[in-house]
Design a protein around this motif. Sequence first.
Motif, PDB file in Angstrom:
ATOM      1  N   THR A 263       0.826  -1.217   0.000  1.00  0.00           N
ATOM      2  CA  THR A 263       0.000   0.000   0.000  1.00  0.00           C
ATOM      3  C   THR A 263       0.858   1.264   0.000  1.00  0.00           C
ATOM      4  N   ARG A 264       2.168   1.113   0.038  1.00  0.00           N
ATOM      5  CA  ARG A 264       3.109   2.231  -0.012  1.00  0.00           C
ATOM      6  C   ARG A 264       4.267   1.848  -0.913  1.00  0.00           C
ATOM      7  N   LEU A 265       4.990   2.847  -1.372  1.00  0.00           N
ATOM      8  CA  LEU A 265       6.168   2.596  -2.193  1.00  0.00           C
ATOM      9  C   LEU A 265       7.169   1.749  -1.417  1.00  0.00           C
ATOM     10  N   PRO A 266       7.758   0.716  -2.045  1.00  0.00           N
ATOM     11  CA  PRO A 266       8.726  -0.125  -1.330  1.00  0.00           C
ATOM     12  C   PRO A 266      10.024   0.602  -1.008  1.00  0.00           C
ATOM     13  N   THR A 267      10.373   1.568  -1.854  1.00  0.00           N
ATOM     14  CA  THR A 267      11.544   2.411  -1.611  1.00  0.00           C
ATOM     15  C   THR A 267      11.157   3.846  -1.954  1.00  0.00           C
ATOM     16  N   ALA A 268      11.812   4.788  -1.313  1.00  0.00           N
ATOM     17  CA  ALA A 268      11.480   6.197  -1.532  1.00  0.00           C
ATOM     18  C   ALA A 268      11.817   6.613  -2.965  1.00  0.00           C
ATOM     19  N   ILE A 269      10.891   7.323  -3.597  1.00  0.00           N
ATOM     20  CA  ILE A 269      11.074   7.860  -4.947  1.00  0.00           C
ATOM     21  C   ILE A 269      10.761   9.353  -4.879  1.00  0.00           C
ATOM     22  N   PRO A 270      11.575  10.192  -5.531  1.00  0.00           N
ATOM     23  CA  PRO A 270      11.257  11.628  -5.519  1.00  0.00           C
ATOM     24  C   PRO A 270       9.872  11.905  -6.118  1.00  0.00           C
ATOM     25  N   ALA A 271       9.064  12.626  -5.374  1.00  0.00           N
ATOM     26  CA  ALA A 271       7.713  12.943  -5.844  1.00  0.00           C
ATOM     27  C   ALA A 271       7.747  13.722  -7.149  1.00  0.00           C
ATOM     28  N   ALA A 272       8.763  14.568  -7.320  1.00  0.00           N
ATOM     29  CA  ALA A 272       8.861  15.368  -8.545  1.00  0.00           C
ATOM     30  C   ALA A 272       9.028  14.481  -9.775  1.00  0.00           C
ATOM     31  N   LYS A 273       9.765  13.374  -9.643  1.00  0.00           N
ATOM     32  CA  LYS A 273       9.934  12.454 -10.771  1.00  0.00           C
ATOM     33  C   LYS A 273       8.614  11.767 -11.112  1.00  0.00           C
ATOM     34  N   LEU A 274       7.879  11.394 -10.093  1.00  0.00           N
ATOM     35  CA  LEU A 274       6.584  10.756 -10.324  1.00  0.00           C
ATOM     36  C   LEU A 274       5.609  11.726 -10.985  1.00  0.00           C
ATOM     37  N   LEU A 275       5.617  12.966 -10.524  1.00  0.00           N
ATOM     38  CA  LEU A 275       4.734  13.975 -11.106  1.00  0.00           C
ATOM     39  C   LEU A 275       5.090  14.221 -12.565  1.00  0.00           C
ATOM     40  N   ASP A 276       6.384  14.252 -12.873  1.00  0.00           N
ATOM     41  CA  ASP A 276       6.822  14.443 -14.254  1.00  0.00           C
ATOM     42  C   ASP A 276       6.338  13.294 -15.139  1.00  0.00           C
ATOM     43  N   ALA A 277       6.435  12.067 -14.627  1.00  0.00           N
ATOM     44  CA  ALA A 277       5.959  10.911 -15.383  1.00  0.00           C
ATOM     45  C   ALA A 277       4.451  10.980 -15.598  1.00  0.00           C
ATOM     46  N   MET A 278       3.724  11.458 -14.610  1.00  0.00           N
ATOM     47  CA  MET A 278       2.272  11.610 -14.769  1.00  0.00           C
ATOM     48  C   MET A 278       1.942  12.612 -15.872  1.00  0.00           C
ATOM     49  N   GLY A 279       2.786  13.588 -16.053  1.00  0.00           N
ATOM     50  CA  GLY A 279       2.551  14.592 -17.086  1.00  0.00           C
ATOM     51  C   GLY A 279       2.578  14.020 -18.488  1.00  0.00           C
ATOM     52  N   ARG A 280       3.163  12.825 -18.651  1.00  0.00           N
ATOM     53  CA  ARG A 280       3.213  12.175 -19.965  1.00  0.00           C
ATOM     54  C   ARG A 280       2.131  11.119 -20.122  1.00  0.00           C
ATOM     55  N   ASP A 281       1.236  11.022 -19.147  1.00  0.00           N
ATOM     56  CA  ASP A 281       0.176  10.014 -19.184  1.00  0.00           C
ATOM     57  C   ASP A 281      -0.770  10.298 -20.343  1.00  0.00           C
ATOM     58  N   LYS A 282      -1.097   9.259 -21.104  1.00  0.00           N
ATOM     59  CA  LYS A 282      -1.942   9.445 -22.298  1.00  0.00           C
ATOM     60  C   LYS A 282      -3.372   9.827 -21.962  1.00  0.00           C
ATOM     61  N   LYS A 283      -3.778   9.710 -20.708  1.00  0.00           N
ATOM     62  CA  LYS A 283      -5.152  10.060 -20.326  1.00  0.00           C
ATOM     63  C   LYS A 283      -5.330  11.550 -20.072  1.00  0.00           C
ATOM     64  N   ASN A 284      -4.249  12.307 -20.017  1.00  0.00           N
ATOM     65  CA  ASN A 284      -4.359  13.731 -19.722  1.00  0.00           C
ATOM     66  C   ASN A 284      -5.125  14.466 -20.822  1.00  0.00           C
ATOM     67  N   ARG A 285      -5.785  15.552 -20.443  1.00  0.00           N
ATOM     68  CA  ARG A 285      -6.572  16.342 -21.392  1.00  0.00           C
ATOM     69  C   ARG A 285      -6.151  17.809 -21.325  1.00  0.00           C
TER      70      ARG A 285
END
Length: 321
Positions: A263-285
């Motif tokens: 239910t949580r990330l197994p290792t810490a990941i920078p939130a900024a990197k995750l947000l950047d990856a979300m910006g490339r999500d094909k579902k965005n409008r």
Amino acid sequence: MITDSTVELVQSAFINDLFHDIPRIAIPAGESSKNLSQLEQVLDFLAEHRLNRQSLIFAVGGGVVGDLAGFAAACYMRGIDFIQVPTTLLAMVDSSVGGKTGVNLASGKNLVGAFLQPQAVFIDTLRLDTLDKREFAAGMAEIIKAGLLADRELFEKLEQKPVTSSNDPNLVQIIRRACSIKAQIVSADERESAASGGRALLNLGHTFGHAIENVTGYQGVLHGEGVAIGTVMAADLSAMMGLISPGDSQRIAAVFAANGLPTRLPTAIPAAKLLDAMGRDKKNRDGLLRFVVLSSIGEAITHDNVPVDLVMKALSNGGAT
């Protein structure tokens, strides 16, 4: 017939009995095979064996095999038929149903693909006997998601009696219900073109989950595990938006945990990197992040204007730094 190296080994008797001397190719097992280079090898295999427009491809394996084989079928000679024979729980309840096919790019998951409905999907739960507990649990993530989307009773059943083994007497009924939920949603919006809601609802947890998979290089986090973590984040986000109660968000996390999922990330990941990856999500409008959020347990909506600070808070609560 297209399979992968692991399925070819552990399901050898099943494959040999069913397919005999049908030409086959076994791709390397794992998400890393879901790429354009591997697609080219599969297409070359089809050409070498002189398949034509009357030919039929069998995809025997998990989600990676089904997505890759389906996309190869969509591309080869501008489209030939294929049949899904899923061998993992996740493929049975999710990726084999609905007609989405494709591969990943370095920039993101499933960014290249096509819609092609299989001619049939054959589900044999005896194939699950070779799955380890982690892979089985990964499939349960999509079943829990189905309950959250459209069937509160299913969610509550999994809350009261978690399913952690292929020997569970309720498993066939649960698989049937999860497939039915997905088929109903897909039939109303096959190509995900609805302005709101529609097939996009099936992406509950996937905006977060796909970002986790992408940033971790598709290593260490199974797709179902990413969906579980991502759905817990989406539930947390829904609670912060005032759509569900904090108590319901906690219940959702508890059900994933009870069914053997993180239910949580197994290792810490920078939130900024995750947000950047979300910006490339094909579902965005229109340049806006698009999330599927819960309005209650058993009902979800799409939301195109979620405050970034709440997204970052959900990521932080889920273990991002």
